[in-house]
Design a protein around this motif. Structure first.
Motif, PDB file in Angstrom:
ATOM      1  N   ASP A 221       0.852  -1.188   0.000  1.00  0.00           N
ATOM      2  CA  ASP A 221       0.000   0.000   0.000  1.00  0.00           C
ATOM      3  C   ASP A 221       0.889   1.238   0.000  1.00  0.00           C
ATOM      4  N   ALA A 222       0.583   2.214  -0.846  1.00  0.00           N
ATOM      5  CA  ALA A 222       1.437   3.389  -0.985  1.00  0.00           C
ATOM      6  C   ALA A 222       0.605   4.670  -0.976  1.00  0.00           C
ATOM      7  N   VAL A 223       1.181   5.699  -0.370  1.00  0.00           N
ATOM      8  CA  VAL A 223       0.551   7.019  -0.306  1.00  0.00           C
ATOM      9  C   VAL A 223       1.630   8.056  -0.589  1.00  0.00           C
ATOM     10  N   ILE A 224       1.339   8.992  -1.483  1.00  0.00           N
ATOM     11  CA  ILE A 224       2.251  10.104  -1.755  1.00  0.00           C
ATOM     12  C   ILE A 224       1.524  11.409  -1.425  1.00  0.00           C
ATOM     13  N   THR A 225       2.083  12.165  -0.487  1.00  0.00           N
ATOM     14  CA  THR A 225       1.494  13.442  -0.110  1.00  0.00           C
ATOM     15  C   THR A 225       2.080  14.550  -0.989  1.00  0.00           C
ATOM     16  N   LEU A 226       1.218  15.470  -1.407  1.00  0.00           N
ATOM     17  CA  LEU A 226       1.609  16.534  -2.330  1.00  0.00           C
ATOM     18  C   LEU A 226       1.427  17.913  -1.709  1.00  0.00           C
ATOM     19  N   GLY A 227       1.549  18.007  -0.390  1.00  0.00           N
ATOM     20  CA  GLY A 227       1.392  19.285   0.286  1.00  0.00           C
ATOM     21  C   GLY A 227      -0.001  19.839   0.111  1.00  0.00           C
ATOM     22  N   ALA A 228      -0.075  21.129  -0.226  1.00  0.00           N
ATOM     23  CA  ALA A 228      -1.367  21.794  -0.381  1.00  0.00           C
ATOM     24  C   ALA A 228      -2.142  21.291  -1.594  1.00  0.00           C
TER      25      ALA A 228
END
Length: 316
Positions: A221-228
């Motif tokens: 399972d993967a999650v990439i956060t992109l800030g705002a």
């Protein structure tokens, strides 16, 4: 009395962060007068562990401190809120890690200094005799401050435990590259994801491509956060984009660690779905961004649930 809801062992950094600001124009390679803005406990592993505990989970911390006052303070502060600190090793004649940020007179970062030598002593030899005890914890949160060899050993010997990776920074994210096929959950930001995939993520479609590559490398399972800009998640064949929640921003410092705490607090519970965890992670990040500092000390599950109701998912 808090009722334990999940069992999570956090491996990684627990130290002090200090921020000072120049009171006159910053001059490189010279003595600069400064004022201290704050000095407080920090470290990715510690930040995630604290919010996990405040959300009612049964939490332990495995880390390293020096034989000094800072180390005593770090351990005492964690113990005070009910985190099991018996796996934090105190190393004689070593200093507790610390990060110092020097801001120039305008508030911009002039110099950042990280003394993390003590974490290098979290060796395989130190942990090998504890393996059976470590595997008794069903969830491992491992930050990239651990040595490369230790991360690789933990990945090979996780047994039934779920291996959850926190990439910490672009320079340290590479420590997870050799063990991506052993990682059950990876939460990372765009800069750290670039180190692991080679993809310069500026748009949502690029994040989707990076996640597909991580899945191909074996990440469950993967999650990439992109800030705002938002967050992109992947679970089984489901890839989705999540908008940030409405937030009255005061201080974004610690919001990424808070996202991980909210996500894992939910995901580690029986019957929880990826969507449930994403909503909770977004809610914790939002609440933290509305708080001065990295910790929402008065957080309640009710407040998280209320904020999570505003989460919006768009399938990709």
């Amino acid at each position: 009395m808090i009722t334990p809801l999940a069992n999570i062992l956090c491996f990684g950094a627990a130290h002090f962060d200090r921020t000072v600001q120049c009171t006159e124009q910053y001059v490189p390679a010279a003595s600069n007068p400064v004022r201290t803005l704050h000095r407080k406990p920090g470290g990715v592993g510690r930040n995630i562990a604290v919010h996990l505990r405040l959300l009612g989970n049964n939490v332990a911390m495995l880390g390293a401190v020096g034989d000094d006052g800072d180390g005593e303070h770090v351990i005492a502060a964690l113990s005070q809120i009910g985190i099991d600190t018996r796996r934090i090793t105190k190393f004689k004649d070593k200093h507790t890690a610390g990060y110092t940020a020097v801001l120039d007179e305008t508030g911009e970062l002039a110099l950042g200094m990280m003394d993390a030598e003590v974490y290098d002593f979290l060796s395989v030899d130190l942990l090998a005799d504890q393996l059976a005890n470590l595997q008794a914890w069903p969830w491992w949160l491992i930050d990239a401050n651990l040595p490369v060899e230790t991360i690789a050993w933990l990945a090979e010997n996780k047994g039934p435990s779920k291996f959850c990776a926190a990439t910490v920074s672009p320079s340290k994210a590479a420590r997870f590259a050799p063990v991506l096929d052993k990682i059950d959950l990876l939460i990372t930001n765009r800069a750290e994801a670039k180190v692991l995939t080679g993809i310069d993520i500026k748009e949502i479609d690029q994040a989707k491509t990076a996640i597909a590559q991580l899945r191909d490398k074996g990440v469950t399972d993967a999650v990439i956060t992109l800030g705002a800009q938002g967050v992109v998640s992947s679970h089984q064949d489901d890839c989705a984009f999540w908008q940030p929640l409405p937030t009255m921003v005061r201080d974004v410092n610690g919001a990424g660690d808070a996202f991980y705490s909210g996500f894992l607090s939910c995901f580690a519970k029986p019957g929880a779905t990826m969507d449930d965890a994403m909503c909770q992670g977004l809610a914790m990040a939002s609440l933290t961004a509305e708080t001065q500092g990295t910790t929402v000390w008065d957080v309640t599950q009710e407040a998280v649930n209320l904020r999570a109701q505003h989460a919006y998912k768009k399938p990709l």
